[in-house]
Design a protein around this motif. Structure first.
Motif, PDB file in Angstrom:
ATOM      1  N   GLN A 116      -6.544  75.346  22.159  1.00 60.68           N
ATOM      2  CA  GLN A 116      -5.756  76.572  22.080  1.00 60.68           C
ATOM      3  C   GLN A 116      -5.874  77.127  20.669  1.00 60.68           C
ATOM      4  O   GLN A 116      -5.503  76.446  19.697  1.00 60.68           O
ATOM      5  CB  GLN A 116      -4.284  76.299  22.414  1.00 60.68           C
ATOM      6  CG  GLN A 116      -3.435  77.563  22.492  1.00 60.68           C
ATOM      7  CD  GLN A 116      -1.961  77.246  22.641  1.00 60.68           C
ATOM      8  OE1 GLN A 116      -1.443  76.389  21.944  1.00 60.68           O
ATOM      9  NE2 GLN A 116      -1.290  77.934  23.553  1.00 60.68           N
ATOM     10  N   THR A 153       2.954  72.734  24.337  1.00 60.25           N
ATOM     11  CA  THR A 153       2.566  73.466  23.141  1.00 60.25           C
ATOM     12  C   THR A 153       3.657  74.481  22.820  1.00 60.25           C
ATOM     13  O   THR A 153       4.268  75.053  23.724  1.00 60.25           O
ATOM     14  CB  THR A 153       1.219  74.188  23.327  1.00 60.25           C
ATOM     15  OG1 THR A 153       0.952  74.984  22.167  1.00 60.25           O
ATOM     16  CG2 THR A 153       1.219  75.078  24.555  1.00 60.25           C
ATOM     17  N   LEU A 159      -4.483  78.231  27.048  1.00 55.98           N
ATOM     18  CA  LEU A 159      -4.746  76.803  26.925  1.00 55.98           C
ATOM     19  C   LEU A 159      -5.936  76.490  27.821  1.00 55.98           C
ATOM     20  O   LEU A 159      -5.869  76.663  29.044  1.00 55.98           O
ATOM     21  CB  LEU A 159      -3.519  75.998  27.345  1.00 55.98           C
ATOM     22  CG  LEU A 159      -3.657  74.474  27.314  1.00 55.98           C
ATOM     23  CD1 LEU A 159      -3.880  73.990  25.898  1.00 55.98           C
ATOM     24  CD2 LEU A 159      -2.417  73.821  27.912  1.00 55.98           C
ATOM     25  N   SER A 226       1.867  72.414  16.797  1.00 56.34           N
ATOM     26  CA  SER A 226       1.304  73.735  17.023  1.00 56.34           C
ATOM     27  C   SER A 226       0.016  73.663  17.813  1.00 56.34           C
ATOM     28  O   SER A 226      -0.643  74.647  18.015  1.00 56.34           O
ATOM     29  CB  SER A 226       1.049  74.436  15.682  1.00 56.34           C
ATOM     30  OG  SER A 226       0.218  73.658  14.869  1.00 56.34           O
ATOM     31  N   SER A 227      -0.358  72.458  18.233  1.00 51.96           N
ATOM     32  CA  SER A 227      -1.494  72.312  19.119  1.00 51.96           C
ATOM     33  C   SER A 227      -1.022  71.641  20.382  1.00 51.96           C
ATOM     34  O   SER A 227       0.034  71.027  20.404  1.00 51.96           O
ATOM     35  CB  SER A 227      -2.584  71.467  18.452  1.00 51.96           C
ATOM     36  OG  SER A 227      -2.114  70.163  18.235  1.00 51.96           O
ATOM     37  N   PRO A 228      -1.764  71.797  21.498  1.00 50.58           N
ATOM     38  CA  PRO A 228      -1.342  71.134  22.720  1.00 50.58           C
ATOM     39  C   PRO A 228      -1.266  69.636  22.511  1.00 50.58           C
ATOM     40  O   PRO A 228      -2.178  69.045  21.959  1.00 50.58           O
ATOM     41  CB  PRO A 228      -2.423  71.523  23.728  1.00 50.58           C
ATOM     42  CG  PRO A 228      -3.592  71.937  22.898  1.00 50.58           C
ATOM     43  CD  PRO A 228      -3.030  72.497  21.630  1.00 50.58           C
ATOM     44  N   SER A 241      -3.926  66.320  16.551  1.00 51.26           N
ATOM     45  CA  SER A 241      -2.537  66.011  16.866  1.00 51.26           C
ATOM     46  C   SER A 241      -2.320  64.515  16.834  1.00 51.26           C
ATOM     47  O   SER A 241      -3.010  63.765  17.486  1.00 51.26           O
ATOM     48  CB  SER A 241      -2.187  66.542  18.263  1.00 51.26           C
ATOM     49  OG  SER A 241      -0.903  66.150  18.632  1.00 51.26           O
TER      50      SER A 241
END
Length: 545
Positions: A116, A153, A159, A226-228, A241
């Motif tokens: 994303q 997220t 996504l 801030s990321s999946p 992450s």
């Protein structure tokens, strides 16, 4: 880490992509309600190339799944009705019939990249199947079903989920139900030449509930995800992450017993000011701790602080292990199917104590009563004299995934100075144990020599927080150690070896070490909740008895 010829090892399937950034890293398990306006169904056939005993073969992999048609930032996105069908060609069936296999049971593990806005993380879709008959010739389709971790997220935007490497473990059996020889086959599969970067599975629009008719001020940078982020499942390699739940009683980071606001107990200059605590939305300053910097980090680098207690059985007391820095280089995770059919995720790593450029703990003081009446104070250090190996083994079971981590390290105990009844005794420059501390070793053939052995046990409960120890999130490690005799202690012909040996040396000394949450130094964008701005571990654990 790694004579006589070793016994055959189970076939292995090597995970693709970056190794655990860290463990590897355990993603947070974020609660959210799944609320989708509709359902997006995926049914796609993808070209793969699998490495079989007979060589590389083209294989078709059919994936079905259902997703919410769209989602809102902060909501859980959970794949459902996930199946993976591997259509094996005739050559693969011939490999099975050559083993006199009448049935075969399959387990699959598909790496799925979630992207994303230029940020990525990786999740694993695992599946199992009941045994099916092996035909005399021709193709064979094996369909597995199982759970897929949900994603959360907090950022709006598309996504995109992409299928990556696939591991297939086969357990063939003969007509009478016995295992074949070998008892398992492991297939490593990657997307075909026309889809080397992976094949998109689904695109899910993620929106926001915030008003959009009137422009507002620029958003405040967020310190949250801030990321999946996978919100359940096994820890897997992640490019951006690596977040774990905040420590608390029963969690894995080993900081239970800390005050609700860690800044409350700090002096000025350590996370608070004369006017109040840190500004909201910024990571807290860590408590005072020795420097813990990685000079030349790789994508596999992480660091963490450790502390704890070690009993001295002869003295009926315990010495504190000071807050110390450990630098870790993670290895590549591998899937292994054992002869009993269980699947394990194995990750070997290497660690190094680091203090002022030396492989040791900071100096620490220990005070005890020699022979029960003479107060004695010594300044000690633990010096690392060989490789520190960290072997993590995750047993993949549902609903829980059980983790055992063995830490092995040769350490000698060095005495820097000594006082008895307040009178200094000159121990000289070479006072130390004559050999490294020793522990009972569960696998002495593989790990010979004298070394300390610590074991951390963890559980990754599906849909909830991790419990116990994981390398990425920390927690307690325990063991038992024998303190060897001392040598080189004393000067001017006055040996103190026998005094120290009689006072301290001996077996049955319990060790409980607490590791704090790791900082993933080598990832492209380290998590500031876990790392300081200069990439040192932010979490400083407290010792526990």
């Amino acid at each position: 880490m790694r004579g006589t010829r070793p016994t055959p090892r189970p076939s292995r399937v090597r995970a693709r992509g970056a190794a655990i950034a860290a463990f590897v890293a355990l993603a947070p398990l974020l609660p959210a309600a799944a609320a989708a306006a509709g359902t997006l169904k995926v049914d796609t056939a993808l070209p793969y190339v699998c490495t079989l005993p007979s060589g590389q073969q083209p294989v078709t992999v059919r994936i079905t799944a259902a997703f919410p048609e769209r989602a809102t930032a902060g909501e859980e996105i959970r794949p459902t009705d996930v199946t993976t069908t591997v259509e094996l060609p005739a050559a693969a069936v011939a490999d099975l019939t050559a083993l006199k296999a009448a049935t075969v049971r399959a387990e699959t593990r598909l790496a799925v990249d979630a992207a994303q806005g230029g940020r990525h993380t990786e999740a694993a879709w695992s599946g199992t199947a009941q045994p099916v008959g092996v035909p005399a010739e021709g193709p064979l389709a094996l369909t597995t079903t199982g759970d897929a971790p949900s994603l959360t997220t907090d950022t709006a935007g598309d996504l995109v989920l992409t299928a990556g490497a696939l591991a297939v473990a086969l357990a063939p059996s003969t007509a009478d139900g016995a295992a074949t020889a070998p008892a398992s086959l492991s297939l490593t599969c990657v997307p075909g030449p026309d889809a080397e970067g992976g094949t998109p599975l689904a695109t899910i629009p993620v929106g926001t509930d915030a008003p959009t008719t009137e422009p507002g001020p620029p958003p405040t940078p967020s310190t949250g995800p801030s990321s999946p982020v996978p919100s359940s499942g096994l820890p897997l390699p992640s490019l951006s992450s690596d977040r774990t739940p905040t420590a608390g009683p029963g969690t894995a980071s080993g900081t239970s017993g800390a005050p609700t606001d860690p800044r409350a107990d700090r002096p000025e200059g350590e996370g608070r000011t004369a006017d109040g605590p840190d500004a909201p939305g910024t990571p807290e300053t860590r408590p005072a701790a020795p420097p813990c910097l990685t000079e030349k980090p790789t994508p596999m680098s992480m660091s963490a602080y450790i502390t704890g207690y070690s009993n001295v059985r002869k003295l009926n007391g315990a010495n504190i292990i000071p807050v110390s820095c450990v630098l870790v280089e993670q290895g590549q995770p591998e899937f292994v199917m054992k002869p009993d059919g269980s699947i394990h995720l194995l990750t070997p790593s290497q660690g190094t104590l680091s203090y002022q450029g030396r492989k040791q703990t900071p100096p620490f003081k220990a005070t005890f009563l020699t022979f029960g009446f003479a107060p004695t104070t010594a300044t000690l250090v633990l010096e690392q004299t060989g490789p520190m190996t960290i072997d993590s083994d995750v047993l993949i079971v549902f609903p829980d995934n059980l983790s055992d981590t063995y830490v092995r390290v040769p350490l000698v105990l060095r005495v820097l100075d000594l006082k008895v009844n307040g009178t200094p005794l000159d121990v000289g420059p070479s006072c130390r144990t004559e050999k490294p501390l020793t522990s009972p070793e569960p696998d002495p053939a593989k790990y010979p020599g004298d070394h300390l052995v610590l074991l951390g046990k963890g559980k990754l409960v599906n849909g909830t927080d991790a419990v116990g120890y994981l390398l990425s999130s920390g927690g307690p490690l325990t063991g038992e150690v024998t303190i060897p005799a001392f040598k080189g202690c004393g000067t001017k012909g006055e040996s103190l070896d026998r005094l120290l040996t009689a006072s301290i040396s001996g077996p049955g000394n319990h060790v409980k070490q607490i590791q704090g949450q790791a900082c993933n130094v080598g990832v492209e964008e380290p998590t500031m909740d876990n790392c300081t701005e200069d990439l040192q571990p932010r979490k400083v654990p407290k010792p526990e008895r």
